[in-house]
Design a protein around this motif. Structure first.
Motif, mmCIF file in Angstrom:
data_model
loop_
_atom_site.group_PDB
_atom_site.id
_atom_site.type_symbol
_atom_site.label_atom_id
_atom_site.label_comp_id
_atom_site.label_asym_id
_atom_site.label_seq_id
_atom_site.Cartn_x
_atom_site.Cartn_y
_atom_site.Cartn_z
ATOM 1 N N LEU A 272 0.725 -0.932 -0.104
ATOM 2 C CA LEU A 272 -0.002 0.009 -0.047
ATOM 3 C C LEU A 272 1.050 1.363 0.060
ATOM 4 C CD1 LEU A 272 -2.906 -0.929 2.613
ATOM 5 C CD2 LEU A 272 -2.866 -1.004 0.186
ATOM 6 N N LEU A 273 1.789 1.118 0.902
ATOM 7 C CA LEU A 273 2.758 2.416 0.824
ATOM 8 C C LEU A 273 3.309 2.561 -0.611
ATOM 9 C CD1 LEU A 273 4.880 1.815 4.029
ATOM 10 C CD2 LEU A 273 3.848 3.940 3.429
ATOM 11 N N GLU A 274 4.156 1.394 -1.445
ATOM 12 C CA GLU A 274 4.542 1.919 -2.612
ATOM 13 C C GLU A 274 3.431 2.331 -3.616
ATOM 14 O OE1 GLU A 274 6.880 -0.717 -6.152
ATOM 15 O OE2 GLU A 274 6.332 -1.822 -4.170
ATOM 16 N N GLU A 275 2.283 1.674 -3.559
ATOM 17 C CA GLU A 275 1.115 2.134 -4.333
ATOM 18 C C GLU A 275 0.862 3.726 -4.233
ATOM 19 O OE1 GLU A 275 -2.109 -0.510 -3.651
ATOM 20 O OE2 GLU A 275 -1.287 -1.803 -4.829
ATOM 21 N N HIS A 276 0.764 4.006 -2.779
ATOM 22 C CA HIS A 276 0.511 5.572 -2.305
ATOM 23 C C HIS A 276 1.469 6.579 -2.852
ATOM 24 C CE1 HIS A 276 -0.095 8.998 0.015
ATOM 25 N NE2 HIS A 276 1.028 8.644 0.898
ATOM 26 N N ILE A 277 2.895 6.265 -2.576
ATOM 27 C CA ILE A 277 3.740 6.969 -3.014
ATOM 28 C C ILE A 277 3.935 7.143 -4.629
ATOM 29 C CG2 ILE A 277 6.424 7.297 -3.146
ATOM 30 C CD1 ILE A 277 6.400 5.730 -0.213
ATOM 31 N N GLU A 278 3.878 6.023 -5.331
ATOM 32 C CA GLU A 278 3.985 6.300 -6.623
ATOM 33 C C GLU A 278 2.604 6.823 -7.292
ATOM 34 O OE1 GLU A 278 4.294 2.059 -7.977
ATOM 35 O OE2 GLU A 278 6.407 2.166 -7.898
ATOM 36 N N TRP A 279 1.596 6.931 -6.623
ATOM 37 C CA TRP A 279 0.338 7.607 -7.138
ATOM 38 C C TRP A 279 0.386 8.845 -7.084
ATOM 39 C CZ3 TRP A 279 -3.402 10.793 -4.757
ATOM 40 C CH2 TRP A 279 -4.656 10.970 -5.687
ATOM 41 N N PHE A 280 0.924 9.408 -5.858
ATOM 42 C CA PHE A 280 1.058 10.717 -5.600
ATOM 43 C C PHE A 280 2.083 11.458 -6.550
ATOM 44 C CE2 PHE A 280 2.909 14.563 -3.830
ATOM 45 C CZ PHE A 280 1.770 15.293 -3.716
ATOM 46 N N HIS A 281 3.147 10.700 -6.888
ATOM 47 C CA HIS A 281 4.267 11.172 -7.740
ATOM 48 C C HIS A 281 3.630 11.494 -9.305
ATOM 49 C CE1 HIS A 281 8.140 11.963 -9.387
ATOM 50 N NE2 HIS A 281 8.151 10.851 -10.145
#
Length: 259
Positions: free
Chosen positions: A226-235
């Protein structure tokens, strides 16, 4: 034996020599956290350098987060040893990001590596509910309906650092805080450029709650995903909002590629 112990040193010593001497004194325990350094004159005499070199060394150590300078005179004046490593690292990284020597995309990728590792490490440590109090408080504050973008960003950054600190690794926690500080201008500028901010905010809140829930459930793999998805999504949202340029936190976008 340091220069402070040896007395006067050869002429021509510069502030670099004082930095090395203070490092040696920190290693040996002659200088400790919380100690207040003597005044310029005393330091110049003890370390065998000019007062101008002393001032330069103190400025460098202050910028590096080793000391905190205070103005005035009397017992409360002078520099105090604090050792806040994220201060110096963050400042240095921020300047290199601004120069495009360190692409934002690489900072983002490094954050993913550190945060996903931290999530799994925290689950392995089986952190207690008490350990989650800080992150929970930040999560609650971000849910404030009247929150502005700048405040949300500040709380968001602190939330990620708080989660990373659960891994129990001081170096990783310091690196996370430094990485977060290195792109503070980029993130603020990107948020300011997002015309669909209410929608973005709703997604970010949902993502944060999902991440926190996984951490609280001690599910390291889920939290990491979930962290990876979250960080990549915001970027990706940031890149779309700024057209791939490095945004100015005051509202305009520069011409350098964000990566």
């Amino acid at each position: 034996m340091t220069a402070g112990e040896a007395g006067a040193a050869p002429r021509g010593r510069t502030h670099d020599a004082l930095l090395k001497d203070i490092e040696a004194d920190l290693r040996s325990g002659r200088i400790k956290l919380g100690d207040r350094l003597p005044g310029e004159r005393a330091l110049a005499e003890a370390y065998g350098i000019s007062r101008a070199s002393v001032r330069e060394a103190i400025r460098v150590l202050d910028a590096m987060g080793v000391l905190r300078r205070s103005v005035g005179s009397g017992p409360t004046s002078g520099a105090i040893v604090i050792s806040d490593p994220s201060v110096g690292l963050s400042s240095a990284l921020r300047l290199h990001v601004a120069s495009s020597r360190l692409p934002v995309a690489d900072i983002v990728e490094t954050r993913i590596l550190l945060e996903t590792w931290s999530a799994r490490a925290a689950a392995a440590r089986d952190v207690s509910d008490e350990d989650l109090v800080q992150a929970a408080g930040l999560l609650h504050a971000m849910d404030n309906t009247g929150i502005d973008r700048a405040t949300f960003h500040e709380l968001d950054a602190r939330f990620h650092v708080a989660l990373s600190s659960l891994a129990g690794n001081a170096v990783v926690a310091t690196m996370m805080e430094s990485l977060s500080g290195s792109i503070v201008g980029y993130v603020k500028g990107a948020m300011g450029a997002m015309e669909d901010w209410p929608e973005v905010l709703a997604v970010l809140r949902a993502q944060h709650h999902g991440i926190f829930g996984a951490v609280r459930a001690r599910d390291g793999d889920l939290a990491a995903r979930l962290l990876e998805e979250h960080i990549e999504w915001f970027h990706q949202q940031a890149k779309a909002a700024t057209g791939g340029a490095v945004p100015d936190p005051n509202g305009s976008a520069g011409s350098l590629p964000a990566g």
